[in-house]
Scaffold this motif. Structure first.
Motif, PDB file in Angstrom:
ATOM      1  N   THR A 188       0.857  -1.786   0.081  1.00 31.52           N
ATOM      2  CA  THR A 188      -0.174   0.084   0.246  1.00 31.52           C
ATOM      3  C   THR A 188       0.491   1.372  -0.038  1.00 31.52           C
ATOM      4  O   THR A 188       1.710   1.292   0.518  1.00 31.52           O
ATOM      5  N   TYR A 189      -0.057   2.299  -0.849  1.00 31.55           N
ATOM      6  CA  TYR A 189       1.099   3.531  -0.618  1.00 31.55           C
ATOM      7  C   TYR A 189       0.479   5.213  -0.518  1.00 31.55           C
ATOM      8  O   TYR A 189       0.979   5.467  -0.006  1.00 31.55           O
ATOM      9  N   ARG A 190      -1.108   4.620  -0.337  1.00 33.58           N
ATOM     10  CA  ARG A 190      -1.982   6.268   0.368  1.00 33.58           C
ATOM     11  C   ARG A 190      -2.966   4.795   1.227  1.00 33.58           C
ATOM     12  O   ARG A 190      -2.851   4.090   0.652  1.00 33.58           O
ATOM     13  N   GLN A 191      -3.628   6.005   2.004  1.00 38.05           N
ATOM     14  CA  GLN A 191      -4.884   5.529   2.311  1.00 38.05           C
ATOM     15  C   GLN A 191      -5.754   5.957   1.812  1.00 38.05           C
ATOM     16  O   GLN A 191      -6.021   6.190   1.352  1.00 38.05           O
ATOM     17  N   GLU A 220      -6.787   6.100  -6.870  1.00 39.06           N
ATOM     18  CA  GLU A 220      -7.550   7.300  -6.759  1.00 39.06           C
ATOM     19  C   GLU A 220      -8.291   7.835  -8.089  1.00 39.06           C
ATOM     20  O   GLU A 220      -8.071   7.122  -9.409  1.00 39.06           O
ATOM     21  N   THR A 224      -3.922   8.163  -9.228  1.00 36.18           N
ATOM     22  CA  THR A 224      -2.257   7.765  -8.302  1.00 36.18           C
ATOM     23  C   THR A 224      -3.080   6.430  -8.173  1.00 36.18           C
ATOM     24  O   THR A 224      -3.984   5.933  -7.171  1.00 36.18           O
ATOM     25  N   VAL A 226      -2.525   4.008  -5.191  1.00 32.76           N
ATOM     26  CA  VAL A 226      -3.251   3.524  -3.971  1.00 32.76           C
ATOM     27  C   VAL A 226      -2.268   2.824  -3.260  1.00 32.76           C
ATOM     28  O   VAL A 226      -1.951   2.305  -2.499  1.00 32.76           O
TER      29      VAL A 226
END
Length: 237
Positions: A188-191, A220, A224, A226
């Protein structure tokens, strides 16, 4: 972890179900991944079905985390140093349109109670219904995130891993359904945040007998990345 290797116990709530009476593979993999001392990629191998509502033991062996029941290892998570290649981005509108072709809506769903792709009530399950994207080798779905808050206001990691789970199986679009998750490697890179809208994409990466290989990703709205995963699924005999 304690010096004996046992950290705590875990019991899977019935809500997070996969095949009848057992945990959703992506959700339990995400739970184990959260116990690994690693901010990068984690590989989780599911060795046996994980029962619901049962006290299970979380332990540590070297740099891996194990989940056991009565001394039998059900699953193991380890950090790995490898890059994952996600399937390409599908815009949300196209992903949502692809849901109309979801095989689980056209016929008998093999796991209608699945927390991720099952025909659950809105807000109860994730209701991710990956269908084929026109003129591509992808499946996709629009993920409308239910309100499931974590301590920091974001969706817990286990729910993001769950979202990565079923799409890589349904990417094969076979009459048998996606089979059973055997291994998932994810990062995972982002919430992810409640009430958000995301694109979830899956792609078949081949087959070897009863083993199905696939990749998946959560994006996203602007493309982007996620989270992404690679998975191995096992078709029943």
């Amino acid at each position: 972890m304690t010096s004996a290797g046992v950290r705590s116990v875990l019991s899977v709530p019935a809500r997070f179900s996969g095949p009848e009476g057992t945990a959703n593979g992506g959700w339990i993999a995400g739970e184990l991944a959260g116990e690994v001392d690693c901010d990068g990629t984690v590989e989780v191998t599911l060795r046996r079905p994980v029962p619901l509502g049962t006290e299970l033991t979380l332990g540590q062996v070297a740099n891996s985390v194990t989940l056991s029941h009565d001394g039998v290892v059900l699953a193991e998570a380890i950090p790995v140093t490898e890059d994952l290649t996600p399937p390409p981005f599908v815009p949300f509108n196209e992903a949502a349109l692809a849901e109309e072709g979801f095989a689980g809506l056209r016929g008998e769903h093999p796991v209608p109670g699945c927390f991720v792709c099952g025909l659950r009530a809105p807000g109860d399950g994730l209701r991710i219904f990956p269908g084929p994207v026109a003129r591509t080798d992808l499946v996709a779905a629009g993920w409308r995130v239910p309100v499931m808050l974590g301590d920091d206001g974001a969706v817990p990691r286990a729910l993001v891993w769950a979202a990565l789970d079923c799409p890589s199986g349904w990417a094969h679009q076979g009459p048998e359904g996606p089979g059973l998750l055997g291994r998932i490697t994810a990062r995972t890179y982002r919430q992810v945040y409640p009430n958000g809208t995301y694109s979830v994409v899956g792609r078949s990466e081949g087959r070897d007998g009863r083993k199905l290989f696939g990749t998946s990703a959560v994006y996203e709205m602007d493309g982007t990345l996620v989270a992404t995963a690679r998975a191995t699924w096992i078709l029943p005999r």
